[in-house]
Scaffold this active site. Structure first.
Site, PDB file in Angstrom:
ATOM      1  N   ARG A 164       0.836  -1.204   0.000  1.00 58.87           N
ATOM      2  CA  ARG A 164       0.000   0.000   0.000  1.00 58.87           C
ATOM      3  C   ARG A 164       0.866   1.247   0.000  1.00 58.87           C
ATOM      4  O   ARG A 164       0.512   2.262  -0.584  1.00 58.87           O
ATOM      5  CB  ARG A 164      -0.921  -0.015   1.226  1.00 58.87           C
ATOM      6  CG  ARG A 164      -1.889  -1.181   1.241  1.00 58.87           C
ATOM      7  CD  ARG A 164      -2.458  -1.391   2.624  1.00 58.87           C
ATOM      8  NE  ARG A 164      -1.394  -1.497   3.619  1.00 58.87           N
ATOM      9  CZ  ARG A 164      -1.584  -1.646   4.916  1.00 58.87           C
ATOM     10  NH1 ARG A 164      -2.801  -1.704   5.390  1.00 58.87           N
ATOM     11  NH2 ARG A 164      -0.570  -1.730   5.750  1.00 58.87           N
ATOM     12  N   ASP A 200       7.633 -14.146  17.891  1.00 63.91           N
ATOM     13  CA  ASP A 200       8.084 -13.771  16.547  1.00 63.91           C
ATOM     14  C   ASP A 200       9.583 -14.042  16.404  1.00 63.91           C
ATOM     15  O   ASP A 200       9.987 -14.749  15.478  1.00 63.91           O
ATOM     16  CB  ASP A 200       7.724 -12.313  16.227  1.00 63.91           C
ATOM     17  CG  ASP A 200       8.232 -11.914  14.854  1.00 63.91           C
ATOM     18  OD1 ASP A 200       7.522 -12.162  13.862  1.00 63.91           O
ATOM     19  OD2 ASP A 200       9.351 -11.380  14.766  1.00 63.91           O
ATOM     20  N   LYS A 238       8.547 -16.329   7.519  1.00 65.95           N
ATOM     21  CA  LYS A 238       8.131 -16.983   8.758  1.00 65.95           C
ATOM     22  C   LYS A 238       7.340 -16.009   9.616  1.00 65.95           C
ATOM     23  O   LYS A 238       7.587 -14.811   9.526  1.00 65.95           O
ATOM     24  CB  LYS A 238       9.339 -17.531   9.537  1.00 65.95           C
ATOM     25  CG  LYS A 238      10.491 -16.574   9.764  1.00 65.95           C
ATOM     26  CD  LYS A 238      10.381 -15.346  10.601  1.00 65.95           C
ATOM     27  CE  LYS A 238       9.854 -15.408  11.980  1.00 65.95           C
ATOM     28  NZ  LYS A 238      10.154 -14.110  12.728  1.00 65.95           N
TER      29      LYS A 238
END
Ligand code: NAP
Length: 303
Positions: free
Chosen positions: A34, A165, A87
Site C-alpha cells: 500500500r 516472533d 516466517k
C-alpha cells in the site's frame, strides 16, 4: 525467473530486495504494497491487479506480517503462481494446511521459509548432533523489541505472536538440528496488561530442553542455544551463526548475511523441480505454548 514481492516493509527492504538483486536466479519484476516501493520496479497496491497485469511472473514472495497474509497467499495460489512465505507461514496452523493442499491441487511450489535455518552454523550443528543422545538443552533468545521492531504494533496484537516472533526462529533451528522430534511440555507466558501478545515466555520441552524468550533485553542481545550430550557439549551462538564444541569455536561466521540468498536459492531449486517444502513444526511448538501455557500479566508496554 520473474518474481514479485508483497509487503514492502522492514524485512523486504533489509533482506529480500538485496538478496534478489544479487541472485543469479531471480528478477524482481513487481511489488505489491500500500505504501512501500522499490525504485525502478513496477508497483501495485493490490495483489489482484499485479497478478492480472503480470501473467509472466511465476513466483510471488510474501513479506507481510502473519495476520493479513492468508487471503493474499490464497490469491497467489488460485492464480497458479508459486508461493514463498516469510516466517511464520501463517497466523494459524489451519491456514498453512489449507495453503499446502491448495498448492498441491494447483500443481505449484509452496515454500514455508525459516530463515534462521540458513544461518552459517546450523547444518554443522545438525551433523554433529546426528549421532548424539541429548541430555539437556538451554535456549536463551533475548532481544530488544524497540530496536528490532520499532513501532510494529502488529507484533503485540492477536496473531502477531509477540516474543514468539523471534522465539520461533530459535524453535526453527531446534526442530532442524535435533536428531529426534521434540514437543512442548509446559510454558509460562507473560502478557503486558495493555497487549494481546506476550513480551516474554519460558518453555519446557522434551529431552530436558528449556527456552527463555524475552523482548525486554537492552544492551547486548542474546540468541544462543547450548546442548549437553553423551559426546560432549555443543553451543550455537549469534542466532545459529557460530558453532562451539566443548567450549571451542569450530565453525560458522560472525554475520547473519547469507540467510536470505540461501532461501531464494532454495526456492529456485524447488520451482525447477516443481517441488514444495512445508514444515510447521516450529509453529506447532508455539501453538502448544499458547494452549498449555500459564499466563501472567506484567507491566504495560509502549514502544
Ligand atoms: P513490517 O515492516 O511491519 O510489515 C511489512 C509490510 O507489510 C508493511 O510495510 C506494510 O506495507 C504491510 N503491512 C503491514 N501490516 C499490514 C496489514 N495489517 N495489512 C496489510 N499489509 C500490512 O514487518 P516486517 O518486519 O517486514 O515483518 C514481516 C514478516 O517478516 C513477519 O512475519 C516477520 O516475522 C518476518 N521477519 C521480520 C524480520 C525483521 O527483522 N523485521 C526478520 C525476519 C522475518 P504497506 O503499508 O506498504 O502495505
Amino acid at each position: 525467473m520473474k518474481i514479485a514481492l508483497v509487503g514492502i516493509g522492514k524485512i523486504a527492504l533489509d533482506q529480500h530486495v538485496p538478496a534478489l538483486e544479487a541472485s543469479p536466479d531471480w528478477e524482481l519484476a513487481a511489488t505489491v504494497s500500500r505504501n512501500g516501493k522499490v525504485a525502478g520496479v513496477p508497483a501495485y497496491a493490490r495483489i489482484g491487479e499485479m497478478l492480472d497485469a503480470h501473467p509472466e511472473i511465476g513466483t510471488v514472495s510474501l513479506c507481510l506480517p502473519p495476520v493479513p497474509r492468508f487471503l493474499v497467499a490464497q490469491a497467489v495460489l488460485f492464480a497458479g503462481r508459486n508461493l514463498m512465505l516469510e516466517k511464520p507461514p501463517g497466523a494459524t496452523l489451519a491456514e498453512v494446511h489449507i495453503l499446502c493442499d491448495l498448492a498441491m491441487a494447483q500443481g505449484v511450489s509452496l515454500y514455508t521459509t525459516w530463515h534462521s535455518r540458513m544461518a552459517h552454523a546450523v547444518a554443522g550443528a545438525k551433523a554433529w548432533l546426528a549421532d548424539c543422545d541429548i541430555r539437556s538443552g538451554r535456549i536463551i533468545w533475548r532481544e530488544d523489541v524497540r530496536k528490532w521492531h520499532p513501532g510494529q504494533d502488529w507484533i503485540f496484537e492477536a496473531g502477531g505472536m509477540g516474543v514468539f516472533d523471534p522465539g520461533i526462529n530459535a524453535l526453527s533451528i531446534l526442530t532442524e538440528i535435533l536428531p529426534v522430534p521434540v514437543h512442548l511440555t509446559a510454558a509460562e507466558i507473560d502478557f503486558p496488561g495493555n497487549r494481546q501478545a506476550p513480551i516474554a515466555a519460558r518453555l519446557q520441552l522434551g529431552q530436558n530442553i528449556t527456552a527463555d524468550f524475552d523482548f525486554r533485553q537492552e544492551g547486548p542481545q542474546t540468541w544462543d542455544m547450548e546442548f549437553q550430550t553423551d559426546r560432549g557439549s555443543l553451543a550455537l551462538r549469534m542466532g545459529g551463526n557460530l558453532l562451539e564444541i566443548d567450549g571451542q569455536r569450530v565453525g560458522g561466521q560472525d554475520s547473519i548475511m547469507g540467510e536470505y540468498p540461501a532461501l531464494y536459492d532454495r526456492m529456485a531449486r524447488l520451482v525447477e523441480q516443481s517441488a514444495s517444502e512445508v514444515d510447521v513444526s516450529p509453529m506447532v511448538l508455539v501453538a502448544d505454548a499458547f494452549t498449555l501455557g500459564r499466563r501472567t500479566t506484567v507491566e504495560d508496554f509502549e514502544f
